[in-house]
Design a protein around this motif. Structure first.
Motif, PDB file in Angstrom:
ATOM      1  N   LEU A   1      11.477 -29.423 -43.033  1.00  0.00           N
ATOM      2  CA  LEU A   1      10.305 -28.731 -43.583  1.00  0.00           C
ATOM      3  C   LEU A   1      10.785 -27.890 -44.754  1.00  0.00           C
ATOM      4  CD1 LEU A   1       8.212 -27.588 -40.481  1.00  0.00           C
ATOM      5  CD2 LEU A   1       7.724 -29.426 -42.097  1.00  0.00           C
TER       6      LEU A   1
ATOM      7  N   ARG B   1      -5.445 -38.800 -43.323  1.00  0.00           N
ATOM      8  CA  ARG B   1      -5.960 -38.522 -41.983  1.00  0.00           C
ATOM      9  C   ARG B   1      -6.216 -37.047 -41.708  1.00  0.00           C
ATOM     10  NH1 ARG B   1      -5.643 -42.685 -38.199  1.00  0.00           N
ATOM     11  NH2 ARG B   1      -5.571 -41.074 -36.599  1.00  0.00           N
ATOM     12  N   ILE B   2      -5.496 -36.176 -42.396  1.00  0.00           N
ATOM     13  CA  ILE B   2      -5.616 -34.746 -42.084  1.00  0.00           C
ATOM     14  C   ILE B   2      -6.254 -33.968 -43.236  1.00  0.00           C
ATOM     15  CG2 ILE B   2      -4.357 -32.661 -41.379  1.00  0.00           C
ATOM     16  CD1 ILE B   2      -4.199 -34.958 -39.320  1.00  0.00           C
TER      17      ILE B   2
ATOM     18  N   GLU C   1       2.442 -29.062 -42.932  1.00  0.00           N
ATOM     19  CA  GLU C   1       3.770 -29.005 -42.315  1.00  0.00           C
ATOM     20  C   GLU C   1       3.736 -29.614 -40.921  1.00  0.00           C
ATOM     21  OE1 GLU C   1       5.218 -25.004 -42.493  1.00  0.00           O
ATOM     22  OE2 GLU C   1       5.918 -25.304 -44.557  1.00  0.00           O
ATOM     23  N   ALA C   2       2.635 -29.342 -40.191  1.00  0.00           N
ATOM     24  CA  ALA C   2       2.535 -29.897 -38.849  1.00  0.00           C
ATOM     25  C   ALA C   2       2.516 -31.422 -38.922  1.00  0.00           C
ATOM     26  CB  ALA C   2       1.286 -29.385 -38.154  1.00  0.00           C
ATOM     27  N   ALA C   3       1.779 -31.958 -39.890  1.00  0.00           N
ATOM     28  CA  ALA C   3       1.719 -33.413 -40.037  1.00  0.00           C
ATOM     29  C   ALA C   3       3.095 -33.968 -40.412  1.00  0.00           C
ATOM     30  CB  ALA C   3       0.683 -33.794 -41.087  1.00  0.00           C
ATOM     31  N   GLN C   4       3.792 -33.256 -41.303  1.00  0.00           N
ATOM     32  CA  GLN C   4       5.148 -33.687 -41.658  1.00  0.00           C
ATOM     33  C   GLN C   4       6.069 -33.619 -40.447  1.00  0.00           C
ATOM     34  OE1 GLN C   4       5.845 -30.896 -44.822  1.00  0.00           O
ATOM     35  NE2 GLN C   4       5.226 -32.326 -46.415  1.00  0.00           N
ATOM     36  N   SER C   5       5.884 -32.561 -39.649  1.00  0.00           N
ATOM     37  CA  SER C   5       6.816 -32.345 -38.540  1.00  0.00           C
ATOM     38  C   SER C   5       6.725 -33.458 -37.488  1.00  0.00           C
ATOM     39  CB  SER C   5       6.572 -30.989 -37.878  1.00  0.00           C
ATOM     40  OG  SER C   5       5.473 -31.051 -36.977  1.00  0.00           O
ATOM     41  N   ILE C   6       5.562 -34.105 -37.373  1.00  0.00           N
ATOM     42  CA  ILE C   6       5.505 -35.204 -36.414  1.00  0.00           C
ATOM     43  C   ILE C   6       5.869 -36.532 -37.072  1.00  0.00           C
ATOM     44  CG2 ILE C   6       3.872 -34.099 -34.831  1.00  0.00           C
ATOM     45  CD1 ILE C   6       1.655 -35.769 -36.000  1.00  0.00           C
ATOM     46  N   GLY C   7       6.320 -36.469 -38.313  1.00  0.00           N
ATOM     47  CA  GLY C   7       6.861 -37.669 -38.962  1.00  0.00           C
ATOM     48  C   GLY C   7       5.873 -38.447 -39.798  1.00  0.00           C
ATOM     49  N   MET C   8       4.704 -37.857 -40.082  1.00  0.00           N
ATOM     50  CA  MET C   8       3.740 -38.576 -40.905  1.00  0.00           C
ATOM     51  C   MET C   8       4.219 -38.643 -42.351  1.00  0.00           C
ATOM     52  SD  MET C   8       0.204 -37.011 -39.329  1.00  0.00           S
ATOM     53  CE  MET C   8      -1.052 -38.075 -40.006  1.00  0.00           C
ATOM     54  N   THR C   9       3.894 -39.759 -43.020  1.00  0.00           N
ATOM     55  CA  THR C   9       4.222 -39.864 -44.434  1.00  0.00           C
ATOM     56  C   THR C   9       3.176 -39.089 -45.248  1.00  0.00           C
ATOM     57  OG1 THR C   9       2.874 -41.837 -44.691  1.00  0.00           O
ATOM     58  CG2 THR C   9       5.174 -42.175 -44.098  1.00  0.00           C
TER      59      THR C   9
ATOM     60  N   PHE D   1       4.898 -24.520 -33.953  1.00  0.00           N
ATOM     61  CA  PHE D   1       4.740 -23.508 -34.992  1.00  0.00           C
ATOM     62  C   PHE D   1       4.262 -22.177 -34.425  1.00  0.00           C
ATOM     63  CE2 PHE D   1       4.477 -27.548 -37.039  1.00  0.00           C
ATOM     64  CZ  PHE D   1       5.043 -27.374 -38.293  1.00  0.00           C
TER      65      PHE D   1
ATOM     66  N   LEU E   1       5.769 -36.775 -28.572  1.00  0.00           N
ATOM     67  CA  LEU E   1       6.695 -37.656 -29.276  1.00  0.00           C
ATOM     68  C   LEU E   1       7.998 -37.856 -28.511  1.00  0.00           C
ATOM     69  CD1 LEU E   1       5.982 -36.188 -32.791  1.00  0.00           C
ATOM     70  CD2 LEU E   1       5.255 -38.408 -31.935  1.00  0.00           C
TER      71      LEU E   1
ATOM     72  N   SER F   1      -0.109 -24.912 -43.326  1.00  0.00           N
ATOM     73  CA  SER F   1       0.615 -25.176 -42.079  1.00  0.00           C
ATOM     74  C   SER F   1       0.200 -26.517 -41.476  1.00  0.00           C
ATOM     75  CB  SER F   1       0.389 -24.043 -41.072  1.00  0.00           C
ATOM     76  OG  SER F   1      -0.929 -24.068 -40.598  1.00  0.00           O
ATOM     77  N   GLN F   2      -1.005 -26.979 -41.798  1.00  0.00           N
ATOM     78  CA  GLN F   2      -1.413 -28.296 -41.284  1.00  0.00           C
ATOM     79  C   GLN F   2      -0.639 -29.422 -41.973  1.00  0.00           C
ATOM     80  OE1 GLN F   2      -5.573 -29.171 -40.462  1.00  0.00           O
ATOM     81  NE2 GLN F   2      -6.064 -27.019 -40.693  1.00  0.00           N
TER      82      GLN F   2
ATOM     83  N   VAL G   1       2.493 -42.548 -36.302  1.00  0.00           N
ATOM     84  CA  VAL G   1       3.935 -42.618 -36.512  1.00  0.00           C
ATOM     85  C   VAL G   1       4.577 -43.648 -35.591  1.00  0.00           C
ATOM     86  CG1 VAL G   1       6.072 -41.303 -36.512  1.00  0.00           C
ATOM     87  CG2 VAL G   1       3.950 -40.225 -37.277  1.00  0.00           C
TER      88      VAL G   1
ATOM     89  N   ARG H   1      12.649 -36.197 -38.475  1.00  0.00           N
ATOM     90  CA  ARG H   1      11.402 -35.610 -37.979  1.00  0.00           C
ATOM     91  C   ARG H   1      10.905 -36.349 -36.747  1.00  0.00           C
ATOM     92  NH1 ARG H   1       8.603 -34.650 -43.863  1.00  0.00           N
ATOM     93  NH2 ARG H   1       9.698 -32.707 -44.323  1.00  0.00           N
TER      94      ARG H   1
ATOM     95  N   PHE I   1      -4.436 -29.565 -36.224  1.00  0.00           N
ATOM     96  CA  PHE I   1      -5.286 -30.232 -37.197  1.00  0.00           C
ATOM     97  C   PHE I   1      -6.735 -29.842 -36.899  1.00  0.00           C
ATOM     98  CE2 PHE I   1      -1.783 -33.477 -36.511  1.00  0.00           C
ATOM     99  CZ  PHE I   1      -0.999 -32.958 -37.534  1.00  0.00           C
TER     100      PHE I   1
ATOM    101  N   GLN J   1      -0.173 -40.776 -45.133  1.00  0.00           N
ATOM    102  CA  GLN J   1      -0.865 -40.620 -43.850  1.00  0.00           C
ATOM    103  C   GLN J   1      -1.462 -39.234 -43.715  1.00  0.00           C
ATOM    104  OE1 GLN J   1       2.439 -41.616 -41.289  1.00  0.00           O
ATOM    105  NE2 GLN J   1       1.623 -43.646 -40.821  1.00  0.00           N
TER     106      GLN J   1
END
Lengths: 224, 246
Positions: free
Chosen positions: B53, A139-140, A124-132, B89, B159, A121-122, B111, B82, B95, A135
């Motif tokens: 997702l 970073r995570i 997905e959370a990183a993806q959800s805020i737009g991280m590549t 969630f 954001l 889920s971490q 970002v 995104r 994190f 990244q």
């Protein structure tokens, strides 16, 4: 039965100690290179990058499936017969190369396991805020995986220090090579190899203390 | 009707099974829409498809001036979507290696490329808004479930997304923490933030939503203002569901 020649052993201490820097140099350089390579291999495996994933799987399988000594002989005595530009490769370089390949294969599997241990889920959370992808790994995911894998990786470093003794079979005079030479001159094999064994033991013990400190520190700080 | 968010013909299949069977949905600016329905009817999948997702198989998603065709979405399209949606969630998904403040700052720094002091200032504001002004330095493991979810919401708020997506934000919480999280979402809703919220909290949905969407079997069965859906649903399936959940 004869008594140990303590005086001879005492004389050997500075001789062997003089080769500690070379042993540590080989181990440290191999460790850093192996860590970088292992992280890359692990990422390829985790992301299941097409084709590369298969290549890496074979790489890991080979280097885990064959003895380090055989790999060192292949690199030092074998490969230069085909790749002639390697003819003048020196033993230290070949040993570092072999140790890097060998241990990166093991370490890649540890790092892969640690990466998979980071809750999905971490990602997905990183993806959800737009991280590549890069990244979120940098970073995570990797910082958390590093904490998990650290104790295992230190174990591999300890193995690696002991593994450098095989460099003497490639004609390198490091700690083991020096002991061998001394013994060949004095015929006091027991004393010479006992001294070199005690040196390895001491180095590993010092590292183990550091490892326990690190684990306590990792356990204390931050979180699961 | 002017749609700020326009979802057209969205289809998602897992293996051979269609989980979303052609979803059409239009949200006006500032509209707050709650999605209700039985488990396994694609409510969460719909939210997850909107920010890729779970990449949808067919359909078109339009947010403001960004329009993405699911069938031929590029990586850039995906990232762009995104960046225009905030996602909250069910299990917080904070994190673990970052403090509450860093969780909120992360997207701004990586970002949005904000300079650190600016991101810190914004994080400070958000920590105040989510009632955790004094917990910025805490790691998620040191926070209660309710506090973690408030940070999760704060991370999405940071954001300034055009659309906020809440995926059952209180379902994983112990009952004692549900109230504080709902209060926070209510305040965000009061600010006319365009949002889609999947929830099992019927009373809450009724209070905050401008419109209720009832989904079953990967389709929108019925939608309308809360008073109509809860008081006078047309479809028998909607009535049956509402009877079951009381």
């Amino acid at each position: 039965m004869r008594p140990l020649d303590i005086a001879y052993m005492w004389d050997l201490v500075p001789v062997i100690a003089g080769y500690i820097p070379l042993t540590l140099f080989m181990a440290l350089v191999s460790m850093v290179a192996a860590l970088v390579l292992a992280a890359l291999l692990a990422i390829v495996r985790v992301l299941k990058i097409p084709v590369l994933d298969r290549v890496v799987a074979v790489f890991i399988s080979f280097f885990r499936g064959t003895p380090l000594l055989v790999q060192l002989f292949l690199f030092y005595y074998g490969l230069p017969q085909m790749l002639t530009f390697l003819t003048n490769i020196d033993g230290v370089t070949a040993a570092i190369f072999g140790l890097t390949m060998h241990f990166s294969a093991y370490m890649a599997e540890s790092i892969r396991g640690a990466i998979l241990g980071v809750d999905r889920s971490q990602w997905e959370a990183a993806q959800s805020i737009g991280m590549t992808q890069g990244q979120l790994l940098r970073r995570i995911v990797l910082p958390q995986a590093a904490r998990t894998a650290a104790p295992t990786l230190v174990n591999y470093f300890i193995d690696m220090i002991k593994g450098t003794s095989l460099a003497f079979t490639l004609g390198v005079t490091e700690m083991m090579g020096a002991a061998q030479k001394e013994a060949a001159g004095s015929f006091l094999y027991l004393e010479a190899f006992l001294v070199v064994a005690l040196f390895y033991w001491a180095i590993v013990e010092i590292l183990s203390v550091g490892q326990r400190r690190m684990e306590r520190h990792l356990g204390k700080a931050v979180a699961r | 009707m002017s749609c700020e968010i326009d979802i057209a013909g969205l289809v998602k299949r897992f293996g051979g099974n269609a989980v979303l069977n052609g979803i059409d949905l239009c949200l006006k600016p500032g509209e707050r829409v709650a999605i209700i329905g039985p488990s396994g009817t694609g409510k969460s999948t719909l939210l997850r498809c909107l920010n890729f997702l779970d990449p949808p198989d067919e359909g078109r998603i339009t947010i403001g001036d960004l329009s993405v065709d699911a069938a031929r979405a590029s990586r850039a399209d995906m990232l762009a979507l995104r960046r225009r949606t905030g996602f909250v969630f069910q299990n917080y998904a904070l994190f673990a290696n970052k403090t509450a403040r860093e969780n909120i700052m992360e997207g701004l720094i990586t970002v949005r490329n904000w300079p650190k002091p600016k991101a810190e200032e914004r994080a400070r504001e958000i920590l105040q808004q989510i009632g955790l002004g004094d917990r910025g330095d805490s790691y998620p493991s040191a926070l209660s479930g309710g506090q973690q979810q408030r940070v999760g919401i704060g991370r999405a708020m940071a954001l300034d997304a055009e659309l906020m997506l809440f995926d059952e934000p209180t379902s994983a919480l112990d009952p004692e923490w549900v109230g504080e999280v709902l209060d926070l979402i209510r305040r965000i809703a009061d600010g006319r933030q365009t949002m889609l919220i999947v929830t099992h909290e019927m009373q809450f949905a009724r209070e905050i939503a401008d419109r209720i969407v009832f989904m079953e079997g990967g389709r929108i069965v019925e939608q309308g203002p809360p008073a109509q859906i809860f008081g006078n649903a047309r479809d028998e399936r909607t009535r049956a569901f509402l009877r079951r959940v009381g």
